[in-house]
Design a protein around this motif. Structure first.
Motif, PDB file in Angstrom:
ATOM      1  N   LYS A   3      -6.199   6.774  -9.711  1.00 34.80           N
ATOM      2  CA  LYS A   3      -5.977   7.958  -8.883  1.00 34.80           C
ATOM      3  C   LYS A   3      -5.006   7.599  -7.753  1.00 34.80           C
ATOM      4  O   LYS A   3      -5.156   6.577  -7.103  1.00 34.80           O
ATOM      5  CB  LYS A   3      -7.317   8.423  -8.310  1.00 34.80           C
ATOM      6  CG  LYS A   3      -7.347   9.894  -7.926  1.00 34.80           C
ATOM      7  CD  LYS A   3      -8.746  10.320  -7.478  1.00 34.80           C
ATOM      8  CE  LYS A   3      -8.696  11.551  -6.599  1.00 34.80           C
ATOM      9  NZ  LYS A   3      -7.904  11.399  -5.369  1.00 34.80           N
ATOM     10  N   LEU A   4      -4.025   8.462  -7.536  1.00 32.70           N
ATOM     11  CA  LEU A   4      -3.091   8.217  -6.433  1.00 32.70           C
ATOM     12  C   LEU A   4      -3.781   8.491  -5.098  1.00 32.70           C
ATOM     13  O   LEU A   4      -4.806   9.166  -5.037  1.00 32.70           O
ATOM     14  CB  LEU A   4      -1.858   9.126  -6.563  1.00 32.70           C
ATOM     15  CG  LEU A   4      -1.016   8.983  -7.836  1.00 32.70           C
ATOM     16  CD1 LEU A   4       0.295   9.761  -7.695  1.00 32.70           C
ATOM     17  CD2 LEU A   4      -0.719   7.528  -8.175  1.00 32.70           C
ATOM     18  N   ALA A   5      -3.190   7.975  -4.015  1.00 30.10           N
ATOM     19  CA  ALA A   5      -3.721   8.200  -2.674  1.00 30.10           C
ATOM     20  C   ALA A   5      -3.745   9.701  -2.362  1.00 30.10           C
ATOM     21  O   ALA A   5      -2.957  10.479  -2.912  1.00 30.10           O
ATOM     22  CB  ALA A   5      -2.865   7.460  -1.649  1.00 30.10           C
ATOM     23  N   ASP A   6      -4.653  10.094  -1.481  1.00 28.24           N
ATOM     24  CA  ASP A   6      -4.865  11.524  -1.184  1.00 28.24           C
ATOM     25  C   ASP A   6      -3.609  12.258  -0.722  1.00 28.24           C
ATOM     26  O   ASP A   6      -3.458  13.455  -0.978  1.00 28.24           O
ATOM     27  CB  ASP A   6      -5.940  11.681  -0.093  1.00 28.24           C
ATOM     28  CG  ASP A   6      -7.323  11.294  -0.599  1.00 28.24           C
ATOM     29  OD1 ASP A   6      -7.503  11.209  -1.836  1.00 28.24           O
ATOM     30  OD2 ASP A   6      -8.210  11.055   0.241  1.00 28.24           O
TER      31      ASP A   6
ATOM     32  N   ALA B  66      16.641   7.075  -6.307  1.00 26.34           N
ATOM     33  CA  ALA B  66      15.510   6.405  -5.651  1.00 26.34           C
ATOM     34  C   ALA B  66      14.950   5.277  -6.519  1.00 26.34           C
ATOM     35  O   ALA B  66      14.494   4.253  -6.003  1.00 26.34           O
ATOM     36  CB  ALA B  66      14.415   7.418  -5.320  1.00 26.34           C
ATOM     37  N   GLU B  67      14.987   5.443  -7.827  1.00 24.58           N
ATOM     38  CA  GLU B  67      14.385   4.449  -8.721  1.00 24.58           C
ATOM     39  C   GLU B  67      15.313   3.269  -9.001  1.00 24.58           C
ATOM     40  O   GLU B  67      14.878   2.283  -9.599  1.00 24.58           O
ATOM     41  CB  GLU B  67      13.932   5.096 -10.031  1.00 24.58           C
ATOM     42  CG  GLU B  67      15.049   5.698 -10.882  1.00 24.58           C
ATOM     43  CD  GLU B  67      15.319   7.161 -10.538  1.00 24.58           C
ATOM     44  OE1 GLU B  67      15.177   7.549  -9.352  1.00 24.58           O
ATOM     45  OE2 GLU B  67      15.695   7.907 -11.447  1.00 24.58           O
ATOM     46  N   GLY B 107       0.642  -0.177  -2.140  1.00 28.33           N
ATOM     47  CA  GLY B 107      -0.379   0.206  -1.168  1.00 28.33           C
ATOM     48  C   GLY B 107      -0.273   1.678  -0.798  1.00 28.33           C
ATOM     49  O   GLY B 107      -1.259   2.412  -0.784  1.00 28.33           O
ATOM     50  N   GLN B 108       0.955   2.103  -0.506  1.00 24.63           N
ATOM     51  CA  GLN B 108       1.168   3.476  -0.053  1.00 24.63           C
ATOM     52  C   GLN B 108       0.815   4.490  -1.141  1.00 24.63           C
ATOM     53  O   GLN B 108       0.351   5.586  -0.869  1.00 24.63           O
ATOM     54  CB  GLN B 108       2.625   3.640   0.387  1.00 24.63           C
ATOM     55  CG  GLN B 108       2.959   5.025   0.862  1.00 24.63           C
ATOM     56  CD  GLN B 108       4.165   5.028   1.781  1.00 24.63           C
ATOM     57  OE1 GLN B 108       4.183   4.399   2.827  1.00 24.63           O
ATOM     58  NE2 GLN B 108       5.191   5.741   1.378  1.00 24.63           N
ATOM     59  N   THR B 109       1.056   4.103  -2.382  1.00 24.69           N
ATOM     60  CA  THR B 109       0.861   5.032  -3.494  1.00 24.69           C
ATOM     61  C   THR B 109      -0.600   5.107  -3.937  1.00 24.69           C
ATOM     62  O   THR B 109      -1.075   6.152  -4.375  1.00 24.69           O
ATOM     63  CB  THR B 109       1.750   4.607  -4.688  1.00 24.69           C
ATOM     64  OG1 THR B 109       3.094   4.503  -4.222  1.00 24.69           O
ATOM     65  CG2 THR B 109       1.673   5.606  -5.825  1.00 24.69           C
ATOM     66  N   LEU B 110      -1.326   3.996  -3.805  1.00 20.23           N
ATOM     67  CA  LEU B 110      -2.674   3.957  -4.380  1.00 20.23           C
ATOM     68  C   LEU B 110      -3.815   3.987  -3.369  1.00 20.23           C
ATOM     69  O   LEU B 110      -4.924   4.401  -3.705  1.00 20.23           O
ATOM     70  CB  LEU B 110      -2.826   2.699  -5.255  1.00 20.23           C
ATOM     71  CG  LEU B 110      -1.947   2.654  -6.511  1.00 20.23           C
ATOM     72  CD1 LEU B 110      -2.198   1.363  -7.275  1.00 20.23           C
ATOM     73  CD2 LEU B 110      -2.208   3.859  -7.412  1.00 20.23           C
ATOM     74  N   LEU B 256       2.152   5.759 -13.356  1.00 17.85           N
ATOM     75  CA  LEU B 256       2.280   5.561 -11.916  1.00 17.85           C
ATOM     76  C   LEU B 256       3.710   5.710 -11.412  1.00 17.85           C
ATOM     77  O   LEU B 256       3.975   5.681 -10.210  1.00 17.85           O
ATOM     78  CB  LEU B 256       1.754   4.175 -11.522  1.00 17.85           C
ATOM     79  CG  LEU B 256       0.262   3.961 -11.741  1.00 17.85           C
ATOM     80  CD1 LEU B 256      -0.133   2.548 -11.314  1.00 17.85           C
ATOM     81  CD2 LEU B 256      -0.561   4.991 -10.975  1.00 17.85           C
ATOM     82  N   LEU B 257       4.663   5.847 -12.340  1.00 20.49           N
ATOM     83  CA  LEU B 257       6.071   5.798 -11.955  1.00 20.49           C
ATOM     84  C   LEU B 257       6.456   6.930 -11.012  1.00 20.49           C
ATOM     85  O   LEU B 257       7.094   6.689  -9.970  1.00 20.49           O
ATOM     86  CB  LEU B 257       6.931   5.862 -13.226  1.00 20.49           C
ATOM     87  CG  LEU B 257       8.379   5.469 -13.015  1.00 20.49           C
ATOM     88  CD1 LEU B 257       8.504   4.005 -12.647  1.00 20.49           C
ATOM     89  CD2 LEU B 257       9.202   5.759 -14.252  1.00 20.49           C
ATOM     90  N   HIS B 258       6.034   8.126 -11.306  1.00 22.76           N
ATOM     91  CA  HIS B 258       6.400   9.285 -10.488  1.00 22.76           C
ATOM     92  C   HIS B 258       5.910   9.111  -9.052  1.00 22.76           C
ATOM     93  O   HIS B 258       6.674   9.294  -8.095  1.00 22.76           O
ATOM     94  CB  HIS B 258       5.841  10.559 -11.101  1.00 22.76           C
ATOM     95  CG  HIS B 258       6.170  11.790 -10.325  1.00 22.76           C
ATOM     96  ND1 HIS B 258       7.433  12.330 -10.291  1.00 22.76           N
ATOM     97  CD2 HIS B 258       5.408  12.577  -9.524  1.00 22.76           C
ATOM     98  CE1 HIS B 258       7.438  13.401  -9.519  1.00 22.76           C
ATOM     99  NE2 HIS B 258       6.218  13.570  -9.033  1.00 22.76           N
TER     100      HIS B 258
END
Lengths: 400, 400
Positions: A3-6, B66-67, B107-110, B256-258
């Motif tokens: 699950k992605l962060a909120d 961006a990628e 970290g930021q994404t998950l 998770l790529l997006h």
């Protein structure tokens, strides 16, 4: 399933879509915020990188200090002092990987979940993208009284953590803040102990008129540095040299410097010393100033072409801003028109624009759109505006 | 007075201190994690940047996707497939501004506040720095059974969001994970649906022995891509070419790529296309492979010098790792010795080391320290270890 962060619940991919919109070769794009590539000083950049890598490989190719290389910081500090921020020293300057990273750093360093940001809508989409992972709230700056108010009196919340402004040629509207408004904003920030973010990517791109004093020069009491006022200033070479250098900077009150450096090293350890030395070389040898001057000459013509085409082509009821600089014109369509509908029909007519609602954090105006005038030649601008006017007119006829 | 975000309550400036420790010219620094600057291919870097900026200024100096640029992503995907991750395509590859940014992105994404990360201590300080702003918790991977366990059974919490490993020549211990351990880790991640981060900055720096299969190649079921397994892999050219390029990459499961791209554009819009094209050129023309080979030859000699000096000089009761590659030896001092005390006395003897406790997220071992062997010549290493042994011996004598 991971699950992605909120914070993704509030995210969008508008920036990605915008950056890609111009990619279709048969579409005229007024959608991006890209400089004209014909301005890029390729040979001078080649010479600068080659000079730096050859003459000082041990330093320029190694990791560098998190806050950036000292000579570039000193040069920026000297420029800021010259422009009226008299107490700024190299110690106040933090080099960032593009000024976008500066916005990220501010959010990461200051915001807890739910902390609020004060701003004028519409505003820079990239700033909203930078702060979204911190899950902030937003409040509109109230300009109705003698002095701007950051916190509605009806609101039980605390003061915003900071207020965000683009005083010069704001993205997306192209508007410039008056000197009186600047003074009032700084006074309010000092009164309420609120940090002001002065985001200034377009400052060098003025095509007419005189630039009012910067917020940081108004806030700075002068005297011996380091500066410790209420304004964080961000700048970049992306619009005066080339975006791909990814060299930006922040001018930071002394009390926030340590926190911002800790944040910065967590993000990417350091900005490339090679690129920083190359940017320094390009500024010191006058290439940046010269590129910037060529940009002003070229963009003035393109802005004028866009304003003339809007005047000639747009149906009654459509209004737009007349920017003194920067990269954008902001168009307001007749009440009730949905710019997303225009966006779709314009794409069919092979013109790309940005519906204005993506630039709002609170109360989107759906009958607005942003047009860029820097990235295509004037004849193409005229052609694009003509097609766009046809789309808007057709839409109005259908609605009638 | 502006208050910093809450996560600063747990922050430290260890990385900054470490990066600066080596700056005093009269101190021999074994403290950093810096490559040997004499390896940097200054002329080749100069040629690569000049070639790219001159031949394709419109693309290389503009904002990029961006990628990351497609040809570099395709090249990395091809390398990954060659190394056994058969389903990886260019779509799975995300270019980052150094691999440090990859850790930030993860970290930021998950992570939401309080989400947990599983890892083996001690671990890479920069990873802890990258994740601190997300306010995570930590748990040790339990290796006591047949298969690693990510969540203690006594713990009411949910599974960790991800598990972090440096399988090759771990910073700070220099240790390499066995093939059996890798297989067990991947099986456990698949069983528990936990993402594994395989951080591999040092993979190319093997001085003896054979590299076990990567986690991603074990996790990848092969077949037609894009890859969508349980491992995120991170790589970089910082150790094989030059840190200042700030070019790293992540190989990311498709699901998770997006989210990671949305995160990335918020952080710095894009990594420099100029630098990406230059790095591509340096890889394609064989400069990276050649630099990497010279690094292995040089660092093997330096590692051997350090191990020989430790053997010859260290008093009884001091033990250390014997890394097959990478940049670090991990030293364990006699029980009860405080490495911060050694650090101070070593600084007086003009040698810099890193006390080991900064590499722990949970239970620091205070009698440990990290020594780097890549950044100074072998004679200097021998001199430094001799001074350090004197300090440790003197300390033991005083304590006795």
């Amino acid at each position: 399933m991971t699950k992605l962060a909120d914070w993704f619940e509030t995210s969008n991919d508008a920036t990605k879509v915008l950056l890609r919109l111009g990619a279709r070769p048969d579409v005229i794009s007024l959608a991006g915020g890209l400089p004209a590539p014909e301005l890029f000083p390729g040979d001078a950049v080649a010479d600068a990188f080659a000079h730096v890598a050859r003459s000082a490989p041990a330093v320029s190719l190694q990791y560098g200090p998190a806050e950036g290389i000292e000579p570039l910081r000193a040069l920026i500090a000297a420029q800021m002092r010259k422009e009226g921020a008299g107490s700024v020293t190299a110690e106040n300057v933090l080099i960032t990987t593009g000024s976008q990273q500066g916005l990220t750093l501010i959010g990461q360093t200051l915001l807890n979940k739910g902390d609020r940001i004060a701003l004028d809508e519409p505003t820079f989409l990239g700033a909203l993208d930078a702060w979204r992972p911190r899950e902030p709230g937003y409040t509109a700056i109230d300009w109705s009284g003698n002095t701007p108010v950051f916190k509605p009196s009806s609101d039980a919340e605390t003061m915003p953590k900071f207020a965000y402004c683009l005083p010069n040629f704001r993205n997306p509207t192209g508007e410039t803040m008056t000197l009186d408004a600047r003074k009032a904003l700084v006074a309010a920030a000092q009164r309420d102990d609120v940090i002001l973010i002065e985001d200034n990517p377009y400052g060098a791109l003025r095509y007419e008129g005189v630039q009012p004093a910067s917020l940081i020069s108004i806030a700075d009491q002068g005297g011996d540095g380091p500066y410790d006022g209420h304004v964080i200033y961000t700048g970049t070479v992306s619009k005066t040299l080339a975006p791909a250098l990814r060299v930006g900077w922040m001018v930071v009150p002394q009390r926030l410097l340590h926190g911002l450096i800790i944040s910065k090293q967590g993000l990417d350890l350091c900005t490339s010393p090679l690129t920083q030395y190359a940017a320094l070389h390009l500024i010191e040898t006058g290439v940046e100033a010269e590129t910037s001057e060529r940009a002003r000459d070229l963009y003035r013509i393109r802005r004028d072409a866009m304003l003339a085409a809007l005047e000639a082509e747009m149906p009654a009821g459509v209004t737009w801003t007349r920017p003194e600089g920067g990269m954008f014109v902001w168009v307001t369509l007749p009440e009730g028109t949905d710019a997303h509908d225009i966006f779709q029909r314009a794409a069919d007519a092979r013109v790309a624009i940005v519906p204005g609602d993506v630039f709002y954090a609170m109360n989107p105006a759906h009958n607005t759109m942003r047009l860029n005038f820097t990235n295509v030649p004037e004849a193409t601008i005229a052609e694009a505006v003509q097609r766009l006017a046809g789309v808007i007119e057709g839409r109005a006829r259908n609605a009638a």
